[in-house]
Every structure is written in C-alpha cells, then in structure tokens.
Design an enzyme around this catalytic site. Structure first.
Site, PDB file in Angstrom:
ATOM      1  NE  ARG A  87      -0.256   0.310   4.991  1.00 31.80           N
ATOM      2  CZ  ARG A  87       0.786   1.037   5.420  1.00 31.80           C
ATOM      3  NH1 ARG A  87       1.262   2.022   4.700  1.00 31.80           N
ATOM      4  NH2 ARG A  87       1.364   0.771   6.591  1.00 31.80           N
ATOM      5  N   GLY A  89       1.865   5.052   1.632  1.00 28.81           N
ATOM      6  CA  GLY A  89       2.048   5.456   3.027  1.00 28.81           C
ATOM      7  C   GLY A  89       3.186   4.701   3.695  1.00 28.81           C
ATOM      8  CB  CYS A 189       2.120   8.503   8.942  1.00 30.78           C
ATOM      9  SG  CYS A 189       0.777   7.512   9.618  1.00 30.78           S
TER      10      CYS A 189
END
Lengths: 269, 180
Positions: A87, A89, A189
């Site tokens: 994914r 991120g 993050c």
C-alpha cells in the site's frame, strides 16, 4: 440513467490477524478481477474490522533493507506482528480499539471512472464527517493525508493500493485509548512530531454529554452510512447466509480469528 | 492502420532526448537522431502511454497527463530493473501519491533497456508528463549542463514484436475511454 449497485459491507466481531486478513483482501481482489472479466457481477465490498496488534510498512519501505529488518525485529520484540505491504504510506499501527476499513471497490464503475485523488478525498471526508456528526469532534485541515485534530495529533490514517482500478487496503481510525501506547513505540506515517489521538479522549475533552461507552460495532455502522453518502452508493450489509465465494472467504477468516484466542493489550516492554 | 507521428529529427529539435544523469557522454545521443524515424504513440486502458520508435525498436513508457492529474503529486516511483523481460500487461512498477500506490503495467512485451533514474530523487518529474509538453532539451555546448532537460518517462523497453503496438488505443480512442 442506471444507478450503480450497492456496496456490500461486513463488520467483523473479533480482532483479526493481519496477514490472514491481507490474504483475504487478495482473495477478494482476485474474485473481483475474475468476475469483472467474465460478467460484471463483481461486488464492491467494504470490510470493517479491528486487527490484533500489528505494525505495517508501505511500499516505499523495502522489506529487505537493514533499517526495516531492524525495525521489524524491535517491534516483534514488544509483542506485535510486523508485515510489509504494497500500500501507499509508511509505517503505522493497527490493533484493538481502532477501526480499520478496507473498501474493495472498482473505481471503473463510475462514469467517468473515479480518479485516485478523488477516491482518497471522499474517504477522508467520510472520516471527518463521522467525527463531527457522531462525536462533535472537529478536525484541522492538513497537507498530509489522514485526519488531524491539531497539527500534532493524528486520529485517522489512509493507505491504499490500486491495481486495474480495483482498490485494496484503506483507512483506520482510533476509537479507544488502547492503540495509543503502541503508537508511541514508532514514528507513524513518517511524521516525527505527531502523536496518535482517539475518539474516546476527544469526547471527554469536549465534555460533550454523550454516552462514553463507545460501541465499536455502532461506530462501524455510522462509518458505513457516511461512506455511502460520500460515494453516492447504497450500503447493504453482506448476507452471510449464502454460499457465494466472497461470503465463504470471509467466513473462513472469522473462524480462524476465533481459534486465535486472546491478544496482547499493551506492549510487553 | 497505423496512426503515426512522422518526426524528422534535427539538432535542437524537440525529438532529442537524453537521460538525466551525471556526466552524460556525448555518445549517448543516438545515431537515429539524424535519420527519419517512425514514432507511434499508443495508450493503454490503465493510462500508460508508449512512444514506439520502429528504427530502434524502443518503446518509451510514461503515464498519461490524465493519469498524473488524477493521481496528484507523485512522491515515489517504483521501477523495473534493467534487463528484466516483461510481458504485455504485466506489472512493472508503481507510482505513489496521496498515500495511494497505483500499479503500472507494461504496455508492450520486451526487455527493459533503461529506467529513468532521475525519478528516484525527483518523483515529481512524473507529474510533468511529456505527453502535452513534449520532449525538450535546452541545447548547450556542454551536454552535462542541460538542466532544463526534464523528462517524465518511466522506462524504455526493447520491443520484440512491433505488431503488439497495434493492439493498443490511439489518442482518439484513449480520449473516449477517459470520458466514458
């Protein structure tokens, strides 16, 4: 003008192991790809669940690099799983007390197809509206993807993969305090000066006179309803009584979760 | 039926292209530069665009302007490894923006000859898709100082079967696809 079919959602009761759920996403993605090629009866799905404690890395972080391997070892040492994913991120945490949503949608269903930026934007607005409508919690605008309560507090994250217009992965939103201690163990993050917030804390802060017994399943229903609003689709709960491939796959994961037993509430060190 | 852009390459023309690398030797300029080449531009359903030069049998792969604007600011590009053999439709990399990683697929089969290393440091180059703006280079005596040479290409594939290009969409068909 024909209306688009509904999005079928399912709420999992027990926290799920991450790797097993990732395998489920891949399975459902494969069903969608297959059905789309052969008919057009592929379903758009929204899975809502919690995970057992896990840290995940995104595509940019090369799983075989020394930094990522060292990080994986450290985090496994405090009692969590560690999984590298495809994914977008960076590193984040998932665990009980946090709702995770996996919209498995065909962006090509819309006419013209839904663009990726638009998809992310609507997902973000769903989370922001849920916070304000259900809990009178206001977010602050940010250049970073996700939902922030102030510039140092992040309450919800987004990380998505798109293949042939089919989406996997999705969003997460912290409901209780349980995830917070786990978030403290990483720079989530890639944002060094940001810490995790949750609905439970914000609700107490506002002194808002509501029932502070936050019910996860009730939260999931609220998120599903608002998701339907922003994506302009009817949201229908998936009928788990049928024998279709999607239902059987989901049922298998629920059975596995039951076998897995209890989970760690706090990091071991 | 071939819908082709016939380009006659001249020194200083828009058709000249060079990889943005430190200390590019003069020999990086291809000999085909000064000959007439047939360049075909085709599109895929997944918003890749390939410019195929039938003299060199090289297809230069980019993402379309439509793709880069619907993605948003690109923060990371994953590219195939030089020398990899790829089949048409196979996943060859990914582009990340706003926390979404979007897979890229090979528009044509062949061997990856070159990848745009510049994207590692400047992923945002991909938002400057060469589609509308075209290739360009600011010509200077010293090729190493051609800083204006921005190029948002992904990789170059050495094609085995030129006929595969015909299976892809023309610009008109692609435009209709985006609007449908």
């Amino acid at each position: 003008m024909s209306r688009l079919p509904p999005i079928f959602y399912h709420k999992f009761a027990l926290p799920l192991p991450y790797a097993r759920t990732l395998a489920l996403q891949e399975q459902l993605h494969a069903f969608q790809l297959h059905h789309r090629r052969n008919s057009a009866n592929h379903k758009d799905i929204l899975l809502m669940l919690q995970h057992r404690p896990v840290y995940t890395a995104g595509r940019r972080q090369i799983s075989t690099s020394p930094e990522v391997e060292a990080e994986a070892k450290r985090l496994q040492g405090i009692g969590a799983d560690f999984v590298a994913t495809q994914r977008g991120g960076q590193t984040t945490y998932h665990g009980p007390g946090q709702i995770v949503g996996y919209p498995l949608l065909d962006l090509g269903r819309w006419s013209p197809p839904l663009g990726i930026r638009d998809y992310i934007c609507r997902m973000q607005k769903t989370l922001q509206l849920h916070l304000s409508e259900a809990h009178a919690i206001q977010h602050v605008p940010s250049d970073n993807t996700g939902v922030f309560l102030d510039e140092h507090t992040k309450i919800a994250s987004i990380g998505v993969q798109v293949r042939h217009r089919l989406t996997t992965h999705g969003f997460s939103i912290n409901v209780t305090r349980e995830p917070l201690a786990w978030f403290q163990r990483v720079v989530a993050c890639g944002l060094a000066d940001v810490s995790a917030g949750c609905i439970a804390d914000s609700v107490l802060d506002t002194g808002h006179a509501i029932n502070t017994d936050i019910d996860i399943r009730h939260e999931m229903e609220g998120l599903a309803e608002r998701f339907g609003r922003f994506f302009e689709r009817d949201m229908v709960e998936l009928d788990m009584g049928t024998k279709e491939d999607v239902v059987e796959a989901i049922r298998a994961v629920e059975e596995d979760a039951q076998q897995a037993g209890d989970w760690l509430r706090v990091p071991t060190s | 039926m071939i819908s082709a852009l016939r380009q006659i390459s001249r020194p200083g023309s828009a058709a000249l292209r060079a990889a943005r690398r430190p200390a590019v030797p003069q020999t990086a300029l291809r000999a085909s530069l000064f000959a007439r080449t047939l360049v075909t531009k085709r599109y895929t359903q997944d918003h890749e665009v390939v410019e195929f030069d039938d003299a060199s049998m090289i297809g230069t792969v980019c993402i379309t302007d439509y793709a880069q604007s619907s993605l948003g600011d690109v923060v990371f590009v994953e590219l195939p490894i030089t020398g990899t053999e790829v089949a048409q439709g196979e996943q060859i990399g990914a582009v990340e923006s706003v926390k979404a990683a979007s897979d890229i697929y090979a528009p044509i089969s062949g061997v990856v000859e070159e990848v745009n290393e510049g994207l590692a440091d400047q992923p945002g180059l991909l938002n400057k898709s060469p589609e509308d703006k075209g290739w360009f280079i600011a010509f200077s005596k010293d090729l190493r100082n051609s800083e204006e040479c921005f190029i948002g290409w992904l990789c170059k594939i050495k094609v085995k079967d030129a006929a595969e290009i015909e299976s892809l969409m023309t610009a008109e068909a692609y435009k209709a696809h985006c609007e449908s």
